[in-house]
Structures are given as structure tokens and as C-alpha cells.
Design a protein around this motif. Sequence first.
Motif, PDB file in Angstrom:
ATOM      1  N   GLY A 186      15.206  -7.094 -12.510  1.00 29.77           N
ATOM      2  CA  GLY A 186      14.800  -7.733 -11.266  1.00 29.77           C
ATOM      3  C   GLY A 186      15.485  -7.165 -10.035  1.00 29.77           C
ATOM      4  O   GLY A 186      15.576  -7.837  -9.007  1.00 29.77           O
ATOM      5  N   LEU A 187      15.952  -5.899 -10.104  1.00 28.56           N
ATOM      6  CA  LEU A 187      16.615  -5.278  -8.971  1.00 28.56           C
ATOM      7  C   LEU A 187      15.750  -4.165  -8.399  1.00 28.56           C
ATOM      8  O   LEU A 187      15.003  -3.516  -9.123  1.00 28.56           O
ATOM      9  CB  LEU A 187      17.967  -4.683  -9.402  1.00 28.56           C
ATOM     10  N   GLU A 188      15.873  -3.940  -7.097  1.00 25.67           N
ATOM     11  CA  GLU A 188      15.248  -2.780  -6.497  1.00 25.67           C
ATOM     12  C   GLU A 188      15.969  -1.535  -6.992  1.00 25.67           C
ATOM     13  O   GLU A 188      17.165  -1.561  -7.276  1.00 25.67           O
ATOM     14  CB  GLU A 188      15.338  -2.851  -4.964  1.00 25.67           C
ATOM     15  N   ARG A 189      15.232  -0.406  -7.079  1.00 23.13           N
ATOM     16  CA  ARG A 189      15.832   0.822  -7.615  1.00 23.13           C
ATOM     17  C   ARG A 189      17.065   1.262  -6.820  1.00 23.13           C
ATOM     18  O   ARG A 189      18.077   1.664  -7.397  1.00 23.13           O
ATOM     19  CB  ARG A 189      14.796   1.945  -7.632  1.00 23.13           C
ATOM     20  N   THR A 190      16.988   1.175  -5.481  1.00 23.54           N
ATOM     21  CA  THR A 190      18.125   1.602  -4.669  1.00 23.54           C
ATOM     22  C   THR A 190      19.329   0.707  -4.924  1.00 23.54           C
ATOM     23  O   THR A 190      20.465   1.175  -5.008  1.00 23.54           O
ATOM     24  CB  THR A 190      17.759   1.570  -3.183  1.00 23.54           C
ATOM     25  N   HIS A 191      19.087  -0.612  -5.046  1.00 26.12           N
ATOM     26  CA  HIS A 191      20.171  -1.546  -5.354  1.00 26.12           C
ATOM     27  C   HIS A 191      20.733  -1.262  -6.732  1.00 26.12           C
ATOM     28  O   HIS A 191      21.948  -1.308  -6.961  1.00 26.12           O
ATOM     29  CB  HIS A 191      19.658  -2.981  -5.273  1.00 26.12           C
TER      30      HIS A 191
END
Length: 240
Positions: free
Chosen positions: A212-217
Motif C-alpha cells: 500500500g505504498l507509493e513506489r517513491t515512498h
Amino acid sequence: MANILVVDDELGIRDLLSEILNDEGHSVELAENAAQARAARQRMRYDLVLLDIWMPDTDGVTLLKEWAATGLLNMPVVMMSGHATIETAVEATKIGAHSFLEKPITMQKLLKAVEAGLARNGGTPGAATAPPRKPGMAGVVPMMPVAELTVEAAMTGGQSLPAAVEMGPQARQMFELDKPLRDARDEFEKCYFEFHLAKEGGSMTRVAEKTGLERTHLYRKLKQLGVDLSRGKRSSNSAA
């Protein structure tokens, strides 16, 4: 793992597509114009080509016609453009393009197009070095399993990790609870992400969706926790 050629005059798009496809375990070669694409295609046959339509020297449709006329269009080609008309897309399909992707290209559409193209090619790794197909043989067939070096193998020396249900009690025993909460939390999160990376075969795309995380995060988080993926990527590239 498939050998994929990405042809696009925009550096940002080449880098983005290369990053996503490398995360999926594919070997990617880049070309910024038709001249470089011609040279690359003369060297080898790829399992899939992602070809931009609008380029400064020769447009993608013209290059597609060249490959078709010289017998080099024996691999699936996915056309890409942010300005092409329906007529252009239909023309490219008639020439022999497998499908068409409209820019901006979403990750989901890219992966679906790549999967469909590789399925047409038989999904066989190393097809780039195989002899050209005979006319009429390019049917859609089920994708075959692809053996590849995974982050799990790189992290464990080739030993498979136990299933998730088996890891519960053992994983809890691995943590030292007599320490500050921040340190204990970091240890858990590192173990958590390493588990999901191994489970998803090293695919940052699927790990981002799973956690559930953005790729950059996700990239920043892994770097912060000290999860080193460079070893697995170097091994994958050398295996290619």
C-alpha cells in the motif's frame, strides 16, 4: 525474463519504462531514435519492442514498415504515442504491430501490454536468439513459466524462504524486545519488506501494491531501513 527494446526519444520515458521493466525481471535495452533501434535490431531479435511513433529522425510507423519489408518484424511490437490518431494506430496494427499504448502510460497498462505481447511470443525467455518464425506461426499461446534470479535467492544464497504461515512464530522469536521501540520497529519493518520482496520475486511494483505504498515512498523506506537490493540487481543483470 525477456529481452525488451524500448525506443523513445524522451529520456524520462525511457528511464521510467526501463525502471519498471527491470523491476519485473526483464533485460532492457534503450534506443533514443530509429537509427539506434535499427542497429539494435540488426544485432539481435528481441522478445518484445516498445516503439514510440513520433521521433525526430524516422517515425515509428515508418520503422515498423521497414522491419516488415525486410523480414525483421518477427517479434511483438507495442506502439506508443501521446498524439497519434485512431487511423495511425489502425495503420500500425495492419502493418504488424501487436498493440498500441497511449501516453501518458500507466504502470498497469504497460504491464498488461507487455504480458500480452510476451504471451504472443510464447513467453519463452531467450527468444531473442531464436531463429525467425515462419509466417502464420505467431498465434497467442499461454505464457510459459520464466526462471529468473530473484531477490529471495540473492538474500538467502539460493535457499527458499519458508511460507508465510510458517514464519509467524519463528519471526517473533527473532526480535529482541529489550530495546527502544524505534529500533524494534525498524527491525520489524526491515524483516517485513524483505519478506514481501522475496515473496513477490523482487518486483518493486508488486511490493508497492501489496504494502500500500507509493513506489517513491517504498524506495525511500527501503533505503532508510538499509535493505540493499543492488546485489540482486547486479546478479540479475549478469545472468542476462
